[in-house]
Design a protein around this motif. Structure first.
Motif, PDB file in Angstrom:
ATOM      1  N   PHE A 115       1.341   6.278  -6.932  1.00  0.00           N
ATOM      2  CA  PHE A 115       0.045   7.397  -7.177  1.00  0.00           C
ATOM      3  C   PHE A 115       0.096   9.067  -6.715  1.00  0.00           C
ATOM      4  O   PHE A 115      -0.534   9.527  -7.835  1.00  0.00           O
ATOM      5  N   VAL A 125      -9.136   1.187   0.307  1.00  0.00           N
ATOM      6  CA  VAL A 125      -8.777  -0.122  -0.383  1.00  0.00           C
ATOM      7  C   VAL A 125      -7.887  -0.895   0.295  1.00  0.00           C
ATOM      8  O   VAL A 125      -8.611  -2.053   0.677  1.00  0.00           O
ATOM      9  N   THR A 126      -7.513  -0.638   0.819  1.00  0.00           N
ATOM     10  CA  THR A 126      -6.697  -2.002   1.921  1.00  0.00           C
ATOM     11  C   THR A 126      -6.921  -2.137   3.078  1.00  0.00           C
ATOM     12  O   THR A 126      -7.312  -3.726   3.354  1.00  0.00           O
ATOM     13  N   ALA A 148       1.072  -1.285   0.342  1.00  0.00           N
ATOM     14  CA  ALA A 148       0.062  -0.003   0.345  1.00  0.00           C
ATOM     15  C   ALA A 148       1.319   1.125   0.256  1.00  0.00           C
ATOM     16  O   ALA A 148       0.544   1.693  -0.427  1.00  0.00           O
ATOM     17  N   THR A 149       2.405   1.181   0.737  1.00  0.00           N
ATOM     18  CA  THR A 149       2.807   2.296   0.485  1.00  0.00           C
ATOM     19  C   THR A 149       3.240   2.666  -0.903  1.00  0.00           C
ATOM     20  O   THR A 149       3.456   3.684  -0.903  1.00  0.00           O
ATOM     21  N   PRO A 198      -5.055  10.754  -3.355  1.00  0.00           N
ATOM     22  CA  PRO A 198      -4.899   9.281  -3.575  1.00  0.00           C
ATOM     23  C   PRO A 198      -4.572   8.667  -2.703  1.00  0.00           C
ATOM     24  O   PRO A 198      -4.792   7.380  -2.565  1.00  0.00           O
ATOM     25  N   VAL A 199      -3.835   9.206  -1.328  1.00  0.00           N
ATOM     26  CA  VAL A 199      -4.266   8.617  -0.662  1.00  0.00           C
ATOM     27  C   VAL A 199      -3.967   8.075   0.450  1.00  0.00           C
ATOM     28  O   VAL A 199      -4.849   6.862   0.771  1.00  0.00           O
ATOM     29  N   ILE A 213      -7.298   7.199  -0.523  1.00  0.00           N
ATOM     30  CA  ILE A 213      -7.914   5.882  -1.671  1.00  0.00           C
ATOM     31  C   ILE A 213      -7.610   4.922  -1.915  1.00  0.00           C
ATOM     32  O   ILE A 213      -7.730   3.822  -1.527  1.00  0.00           O
ATOM     33  N   VAL A 214      -6.107   4.479  -1.550  1.00  0.00           N
ATOM     34  CA  VAL A 214      -4.978   3.295  -0.921  1.00  0.00           C
ATOM     35  C   VAL A 214      -5.053   2.892  -0.056  1.00  0.00           C
ATOM     36  O   VAL A 214      -5.598   1.882   0.143  1.00  0.00           O
ATOM     37  N   ALA A 253       2.165   1.742  -3.426  1.00  0.00           N
ATOM     38  CA  ALA A 253       0.618   2.386  -4.429  1.00  0.00           C
ATOM     39  C   ALA A 253       0.519   3.693  -4.080  1.00  0.00           C
ATOM     40  O   ALA A 253       0.551   4.706  -5.330  1.00  0.00           O
ATOM     41  N   ILE A 254       1.116   4.317  -3.051  1.00  0.00           N
ATOM     42  CA  ILE A 254       0.688   5.422  -2.390  1.00  0.00           C
ATOM     43  C   ILE A 254       1.399   6.542  -2.918  1.00  0.00           C
ATOM     44  O   ILE A 254       0.812   6.962  -3.906  1.00  0.00           O
TER      45      ILE A 254
END
Length: 290
Positions: free
Chosen positions: A144, A247-248, A137-138, A240-241, A243-244, A140-141
């Motif tokens: 994005f 989702v996580t 997740a990090t 976006p932070v 959102i990720v 991906a953050i």
């Protein structure tokens, strides 16, 4: 004669007293003695909860958050105007207490509505799986975030001063961050903000809106608003932070991976600011614009 014939008593024996009736408990009302059945497929709200109740819970938390946050924003704005601004430890402590209070209110509202704490993400998980999910997740953050920054800069033609405003706001309020302040900021935000926004508000938005996608987008906007003190550019990049992280949380059904990812993101970001604070080029970036 007939009475004596059918009686077991002798002629001089007195008639026995009747025994008192034995009390019998009335059957309990099943509707009062039984709790509503759990719905395992609705892990975010296994007990029945109406949309009106969900909206009311969200509004209560927002009010509890907005009032002290507004006061904190006023204190933060005074840093640039008063000769002696509040100590950094005072600002960090006050902010942590605000978020801790809001998190406790969210937990209380969860308990009051009859929902288990697992509905807001407090459940047992595999530690290694949670750590792996947090690291992914990090990554991906930051991915994005990089794409969002590039697209926003190209579409809005944002100036250099606008894009670096969040970093200047942090340094203007807290100064060059120490390792202690980095740990306090990253840790308190990861724990309390995740309880409030992912664990509580997001699950209530799911009840209110009936769809995870819409709930995640709405929750991302709500999460970005408290970052307005860092400037409008920061609000855009926080979406976006959120959102990720959302989702996580939904995929894991747990707060632990989202908390750790939130901590890693904040820690790495503030640690990079600390490492670059001695760079002459970075000093030019952090210098307030006239």
């Amino acid at each position: 004669m007939d009475d004596l014939q059918h009686s077991d008593r002798s002629p001089g024996e007195s008639e026995p007293k009747e025994s008192p009736p034995i009390p019998v408990a009335r059957p309990a009302d099943p509707s009062l003695s039984q709790a509503p059945a759990l719905a395992p497929d609705r892990w975010w709200a296994p007990r029945p909860i109406t949309r009106l109740q969900a909206l009311g819970d969200i509004l209560i938390v927002i009010v509890v958050l907005v009032v002290p946050q507004t006061a904190a924003a006023l204190v933060g704005s005074s840093v640039h105007t008063v000769p002696e601004p509040p100590p950094v430890n005072y600002i960090l402590g006050a902010n942590s207490m605000i978020w801790a209070t809001v998190a406790l209110v969210a937990i209380y509202l969860t308990y009051r509505s009859g929902q288990p704490l697992s509905s807001i993400g407090f459940r047992r998980v595999n530690p290694l799986a949670a750590i792996s999910a947090a690291v992914l997740a990090t990554i991906a953050i930051y991915a994005f975030l990089f794409v969002t920054a590039l697209l926003a800069a190209a579409l809005t033609r944002a100036s250099h001063e606008t894009m670096t405003a969040p970093a200047r706001e942090i340094f203007g309020l807290l100064g060059p961050p120490s390792w202690l302040s980095i740990l306090v900021i990253a840790g308190s935000a990861a724990v309390f903000e995740e309880i409030v926004f992912r664990g509580f508000i997001l699950t209530r938005l799911r009840v209110l809106l009936g769809n995870w996608t819409i709930a995640i987008l709405a929750g991302a906007v709500l999460f970005a608003v408290p970052h307005i003190w860092q400037g409008r550019w920061a609000v855009l990049l926080v979406v976006p932070v959120a959102i990720v992280l959302s989702v996580t949380f939904v995929r894991r059904r747990s707060l632990w991976a989202a908390m750790l990812a939130h901590f890693l993101f904040n820690f790495l970001q503030l640690a990079a600011l600390r490492a670059l604070q001695t760079s002459p080029q970075w000093q030019d970036i952090l210098r307030p614009t006239s």
